[in-house]
Motif scaffolding. Sequence first.
Motif, PDB file in Angstrom:
ATOM      1  N   LYS A   1       0.827  -1.205   0.000  1.00 19.42           N
ATOM      2  CA  LYS A   1       0.000   0.000   0.000  1.00 19.42           C
ATOM      3  C   LYS A   1       0.865   1.260   0.000  1.00 19.42           C
ATOM      4  N   ALA A   2       1.984   1.213   0.714  1.00 18.36           N
ATOM      5  CA  ALA A   2       2.879   2.368   0.785  1.00 18.36           C
ATOM      6  C   ALA A   2       3.471   2.688  -0.587  1.00 18.36           C
ATOM      7  N   VAL A   3       3.917   1.660  -1.290  1.00 13.15           N
ATOM      8  CA  VAL A   3       4.499   1.868  -2.618  1.00 13.15           C
ATOM      9  C   VAL A   3       3.439   2.406  -3.578  1.00 13.15           C
ATOM     10  N   GLU A   4       2.243   1.856  -3.505  1.00 12.07           N
ATOM     11  CA  GLU A   4       1.164   2.331  -4.374  1.00 12.07           C
ATOM     12  C   GLU A   4       0.883   3.809  -4.135  1.00 12.07           C
ATOM     13  N   PHE A   5       0.787   4.202  -2.859  1.00 12.62           N
ATOM     14  CA  PHE A   5       0.499   5.599  -2.531  1.00 12.62           C
ATOM     15  C   PHE A   5       1.630   6.513  -2.999  1.00 12.62           C
ATOM     16  N   ALA A   6       2.865   6.131  -2.700  1.00 10.08           N
ATOM     17  CA  ALA A   6       4.007   6.963  -3.081  1.00 10.08           C
ATOM     18  C   ALA A   6       4.077   7.135  -4.593  1.00 10.08           C
ATOM     19  N   HIS A   7       3.934   6.055  -5.329  1.00 15.95           N
ATOM     20  CA  HIS A   7       4.032   6.127  -6.784  1.00 15.95           C
ATOM     21  C   HIS A   7       2.886   6.930  -7.392  1.00 15.95           C
ATOM     22  N   GLN A   8       1.712   6.848  -6.793  1.00 17.52           N
ATOM     23  CA  GLN A   8       0.589   7.658  -7.274  1.00 17.52           C
ATOM     24  C   GLN A   8       0.885   9.147  -7.158  1.00 17.52           C
ATOM     25  N   HIS A   9       1.747   9.502  -6.207  1.00 15.77           N
ATOM     26  CA  HIS A   9       2.090  10.906  -5.979  1.00 15.77           C
ATOM     27  C   HIS A   9       3.496  11.243  -6.479  1.00 15.77           C
ATOM     28  N   GLY A  10       4.068  10.382  -7.299  1.00  8.95           N
ATOM     29  CA  GLY A  10       5.349  10.675  -7.925  1.00  8.95           C
ATOM     30  C   GLY A  10       6.562  10.544  -7.034  1.00  8.95           C
ATOM     31  N   ALA A  11       6.460   9.793  -5.948  1.00 10.15           N
ATOM     32  CA  ALA A  11       7.581   9.626  -5.021  1.00 10.15           C
ATOM     33  C   ALA A  11       8.116   8.198  -5.079  1.00 10.15           C
ATOM     34  N   ALA A  12       9.397   8.047  -4.779  1.00  3.83           N
ATOM     35  CA  ALA A  12      10.052   6.742  -4.777  1.00  3.83           C
ATOM     36  C   ALA A  12      10.090   6.170  -3.363  1.00  3.83           C
ATOM     37  N   VAL A  13      10.270   4.843  -3.278  1.00  2.00           N
ATOM     38  CA  VAL A  13      10.330   4.149  -1.988  1.00  2.00           C
ATOM     39  C   VAL A  13      11.591   3.295  -1.933  1.00  2.00           C
ATOM     40  N   TYR A  14      12.397   3.512  -0.880  1.00  3.26           N
ATOM     41  CA  TYR A  14      13.606   2.732  -0.653  1.00  3.26           C
ATOM     42  C   TYR A  14      13.433   1.938   0.641  1.00  3.26           C
ATOM     43  N   VAL A  15      13.727   0.648   0.597  1.00  3.40           N
ATOM     44  CA  VAL A  15      13.534  -0.236   1.750  1.00  3.40           C
ATOM     45  C   VAL A  15      14.885  -0.623   2.337  1.00  3.40           C
ATOM     46  N   THR A  16      14.998  -0.535   3.654  1.00  8.47           N
ATOM     47  CA  THR A  16      16.260  -0.838   4.329  1.00  8.47           C
ATOM     48  C   THR A  16      16.445  -2.341   4.538  1.00  8.47           C
ATOM     49  N   LEU A  17      17.611  -2.822   4.127  1.00 10.09           N
ATOM     50  CA  LEU A  17      18.062  -4.193   4.418  1.00 10.09           C
ATOM     51  C   LEU A  17      19.472  -4.083   4.998  1.00 10.09           C
ATOM     52  N   ASN A  18      19.662  -3.132   5.911  1.00 10.67           N
ATOM     53  CA  ASN A  18      21.020  -2.726   6.282  1.00 10.67           C
ATOM     54  C   ASN A  18      21.485  -3.166   7.661  1.00 10.67           C
ATOM     55  N   ALA A  19      20.766  -4.091   8.305  1.00  8.43           N
ATOM     56  CA  ALA A  19      21.273  -4.643   9.563  1.00  8.43           C
ATOM     57  C   ALA A  19      22.490  -5.520   9.274  1.00  8.43           C
ATOM     58  N   MET A  20      23.345  -5.692  10.282  1.00  7.95           N
ATOM     59  CA  MET A  20      24.497  -6.579  10.148  1.00  7.95           C
ATOM     60  C   MET A  20      24.013  -8.015  10.362  1.00  7.95           C
ATOM     61  N   LEU A  21      23.883  -8.764   9.283  1.00  4.62           N
ATOM     62  CA  LEU A  21      23.247 -10.077   9.340  1.00  4.62           C
ATOM     63  C   LEU A  21      24.257 -11.203   9.537  1.00  4.62           C
ATOM     64  N   HIS A  22      23.876 -12.182  10.369  1.00  5.42           N
ATOM     65  CA  HIS A  22      24.631 -13.422  10.511  1.00  5.42           C
ATOM     66  C   HIS A  22      24.051 -14.444   9.533  1.00  5.42           C
ATOM     67  N   ASP A  23      24.697 -15.585   9.404  1.00  4.19           N
ATOM     68  CA  ASP A  23      24.229 -16.590   8.448  1.00  4.19           C
ATOM     69  C   ASP A  23      22.766 -16.969   8.676  1.00  4.19           C
ATOM     70  N   HIS A  24      22.400 -17.162   9.956  1.00  7.03           N
ATOM     71  CA  HIS A  24      21.025 -17.599  10.215  1.00  7.03           C
ATOM     72  C   HIS A  24      20.007 -16.496   9.932  1.00  7.03           C
ATOM     73  N   ASP A  25      20.462 -15.236   9.827  1.00  7.38           N
ATOM     74  CA  ASP A  25      19.547 -14.140   9.510  1.00  7.38           C
ATOM     75  C   ASP A  25      19.194 -14.101   8.027  1.00  7.38           C
ATOM     76  N   MET A  26      19.970 -14.799   7.210  1.00  6.11           N
ATOM     77  CA  MET A  26      19.775 -14.743   5.758  1.00  6.11           C
ATOM     78  C   MET A  26      18.544 -15.520   5.294  1.00  6.11           C
ATOM     79  N   SER A  27      18.005 -16.339   6.164  1.00  2.85           N
ATOM     80  CA  SER A  27      16.855 -17.153   5.781  1.00  2.85           C
ATOM     81  C   SER A  27      15.691 -16.279   5.325  1.00  2.85           C
ATOM     82  N   GLY A  28      15.188 -16.553   4.153  1.00  2.00           N
ATOM     83  CA  GLY A  28      14.035 -15.826   3.628  1.00  2.00           C
ATOM     84  C   GLY A  28      14.378 -14.555   2.880  1.00  2.00           C
ATOM     85  N   LEU A  29      15.664 -14.165   2.852  1.00  4.64           N
ATOM     86  CA  LEU A  29      16.038 -12.897   2.229  1.00  4.64           C
ATOM     87  C   LEU A  29      15.732 -12.879   0.732  1.00  4.64           C
ATOM     88  N   GLU A  30      16.039 -13.968   0.038  1.00  4.18           N
ATOM     89  CA  GLU A  30      15.805 -13.995  -1.406  1.00  4.18           C
ATOM     90  C   GLU A  30      14.317 -13.879  -1.726  1.00  4.18           C
TER      91      GLU A  30
END
Length: 406
Positions: free
Chosen positions: A50-79
């Motif tokens: 919903k956020a992306v839809e609203f932003a794009h309707q108003h000409g704005a871009a959306v950037y999502v953070t994936l910037n935590a320091m991840l360990h191997d077990h944190d990678m599950s589901g990332l792809e």
Amino acid sequence: MNKPEILAPAGNIEKLKVAVLYGADAVYLGGQKYGLRARSDNFSDHELKKAVEFAHQHGAAVYVTLNAMLHDHDMSGLEDYCKFLESISVDAVIVSDAGVARRVRESSALKLHLSTQASCLNSYSATVWKELGMQRIIVGRELSIEEAGIIAYRTGLEIEMFVHGSMCMAYSGLCTISNYTAGRDSNRGGCIQSCRFPYTVHYENEGNKLVNNNFISSKDLCGVEYIPHFFKHGIHSLKIEGRMRSSQYVATTVSVYRKLVDSYARGNWSEELITNAKNELLSFSHRDYCSGSLDKPAGADTVYQQETSPAVATHNYTAIVVEKSSNFLALRLFRPLAGDTPLEFMLQGGETIRFTPKRLLDASHNEIEQAGQESILLIERCELLKAVTPFTVVRTARSISAKKAA
């Protein structure tokens, strides 16, 4: 002349809408995993869509953070998560780890922005990150605008810099104070801002003198005066810190920097414009302001002494407009409100309307003398309030005594 992008924080869906409607070119936000702001509301998958839809309707871009320091077990589901972000047309993801960057590239065509957590401070490092697929570098706060411009020139990468908000006392991504003071990992979403606490400093060489001091707490960054320099050095994006701040903060900072950037692009730049912007940025709670390292390395004068200069604000965040009809405006209150209180409606075009309601009504249209915090309040519309729309922020001026008490 290329205008820098105004990039605003979006801690939840309301703040995202406020940021976009008040003039942000783009917003940055976090999902439920992989980001650094574990204590902000963050976005579920449904809310992200919903956020992306609203932003794009108003000409704005959306950037999502994936910037935590991840360990191997944190990678599950990332792809799978990256595939989901691509499917809803997220404009870019913000990463700090080379392994995460590679997983993003292997699973999607998402654009990659390098987080400030990676502390990229020179063109040689930026070139390596470019080879790994980065299209934008969010440079460390330790760089000056001129230094950041050199990186942009030498690499051809988009460069993003912080222009306003809280500052970290350490090199970005290298602080572990919260790990020791609270057992929470600063670089995995658990920072409790331990640098803001007062500490007792023991000076052995000065007669065992003890001093209570906020010696590792930074003043807040304010880049109002440096807008021409961002243009001159080709900085692509101006980032406002504060995903955990209020909608008033978001509305005010976005409005101020939107006006400054647009005014300079039109050739309209003056001391009066700068002064008005600085005054407006006093309206919400803040620490003393400084320029950080925008023009020269931050020094001792950028340390914030809370005991001698407590955080103050000229206004209170009072309400937000949630609905309008032909006859009424519905406000959600964040503090109690008496019927004779002058209100300031911060219009999304930059103007502020001052208005004192003749009467207050509750959600059932009963007249009341005072409305409580978290209640829905109705006020009658008039010609003066014609331009007020949903997600308009409403504030009230603080009394002199309240400012002194703070």
